[in-house]
Design a protein around this motif. Structure first.
Motif, PDB file in Angstrom:
ATOM      1  N   ASP A 234       0.852  -1.189   0.000  1.00 32.66           N
ATOM      2  CA  ASP A 234       0.000   0.000   0.000  1.00 32.66           C
ATOM      3  C   ASP A 234       0.892   1.246   0.000  1.00 32.66           C
ATOM      4  O   ASP A 234       1.753   1.361  -0.864  1.00 32.66           O
ATOM      5  N   ALA A 235       0.729   2.158   0.960  1.00 32.61           N
ATOM      6  CA  ALA A 235       1.522   3.390   0.970  1.00 32.61           C
ATOM      7  C   ALA A 235       2.840   3.243   1.718  1.00 32.61           C
ATOM      8  O   ALA A 235       3.604   4.194   1.817  1.00 32.61           O
ATOM      9  N   ILE A 236       3.122   2.047   2.231  1.00 36.94           N
ATOM     10  CA  ILE A 236       4.321   1.829   3.048  1.00 36.94           C
ATOM     11  C   ILE A 236       5.441   1.259   2.204  1.00 36.94           C
ATOM     12  O   ILE A 236       5.246   0.331   1.419  1.00 36.94           O
ATOM     13  N   GLU A 237       6.622   1.818   2.371  1.00 35.20           N
ATOM     14  CA  GLU A 237       7.830   1.292   1.741  1.00 35.20           C
ATOM     15  C   GLU A 237       8.877   1.130   2.829  1.00 35.20           C
ATOM     16  O   GLU A 237       9.002   1.978   3.709  1.00 35.20           O
ATOM     17  N   ILE A 238       9.589   0.012   2.799  1.00 37.19           N
ATOM     18  CA  ILE A 238      10.672  -0.255   3.739  1.00 37.19           C
ATOM     19  C   ILE A 238      11.906  -0.612   2.925  1.00 37.19           C
ATOM     20  O   ILE A 238      11.827  -1.407   1.991  1.00 37.19           O
ATOM     21  N   HIS A 239      13.028  -0.007   3.277  1.00 32.89           N
ATOM     22  CA  HIS A 239      14.294  -0.310   2.608  1.00 32.89           C
ATOM     23  C   HIS A 239      15.191  -1.092   3.565  1.00 32.89           C
ATOM     24  O   HIS A 239      15.090  -0.967   4.783  1.00 32.89           O
ATOM     25  N   PHE A 240      16.089  -1.885   2.976  1.00 32.41           N
ATOM     26  CA  PHE A 240      17.039  -2.704   3.734  1.00 32.41           C
ATOM     27  C   PHE A 240      18.449  -2.408   3.255  1.00 32.41           C
ATOM     28  O   PHE A 240      18.670  -2.215   2.067  1.00 32.41           O
ATOM     29  N   TRP A 241      19.388  -2.392   4.189  1.00 31.24           N
ATOM     30  CA  TRP A 241      20.802  -2.269   3.829  1.00 31.24           C
ATOM     31  C   TRP A 241      21.562  -3.392   4.515  1.00 31.24           C
ATOM     32  O   TRP A 241      21.240  -3.782   5.629  1.00 31.24           O
ATOM     33  N   ARG A 242      22.527  -3.943   3.822  1.00 33.65           N
ATOM     34  CA  ARG A 242      23.289  -5.071   4.347  1.00 33.65           C
ATOM     35  C   ARG A 242      24.306  -4.603   5.365  1.00 33.65           C
ATOM     36  O   ARG A 242      25.009  -3.621   5.166  1.00 33.65           O
ATOM     37  N   THR A 243      24.342  -5.326   6.489  1.00 32.98           N
ATOM     38  CA  THR A 243      25.333  -5.062   7.517  1.00 32.98           C
ATOM     39  C   THR A 243      25.940  -6.388   7.968  1.00 32.98           C
ATOM     40  O   THR A 243      25.268  -7.412   7.961  1.00 32.98           O
TER      41      THR A 243
END
Length: 123
Positions: A47-56
């Motif tokens: 829907d209106a939600i976006e989540i980003h991921f970064w590798r650690t």
């Protein structure tokens, strides 16, 4: 009258050990859709939600990272996620004194997502 800045939305950025694995969890278990995968950085949408991921490489970072997502029909969402076994051990659904109903999910890396419904919205 001068124009003033308008904040359009925020996008949580969560640390993960493996971006592909995180995307798969959010798509397969939490019903998000793939937005993009650039290897070390990726994202999902619902829907209106976006989540980003970064590798650690630091396994402690996800365990202290979280975000809050406002939803409607929280009891239906809770039931779905409970059936899938992803409710955080300390995150059962509850009414909070600040006027919300909330529950928490933990992803495969330990990031906590708190799903929030403001009283009077949805069910």
């Amino acid at each position: 009258m001068p124009n003033t800045p308008h904040f359009a939305r925020g996008i949580p950025l969560l640390p993960v050990a493996n971006v592909r694995r995180a995307i798969d969890f959010y798509v397969d278990v939490l019903d998000f859709k793939l937005a993009f995968n650039a290897g070390e950085y990726g994202g999902v949408r619902r829907d209106a939600i976006e989540i980003h991921f970064w590798r650690t490489a630091d396994p402690a970072l996800p365990k202290i990272s979280s975000c809050r997502i406002e939803v409607t029909e929280i009891r239906q969402l809770y039931s779905t996620y409970r059936e899938r076994g992803v409710i955080h051990p300390d995150g059962d659904i509850a009414a909070k004194p600040w006027g919300t109903t909330e529950f928490m999910v933990s992803d495969g890396d330990g990031n906590c997502l708190t799903f929030v419904e403001v009283f009077g919205l949805g069910s």
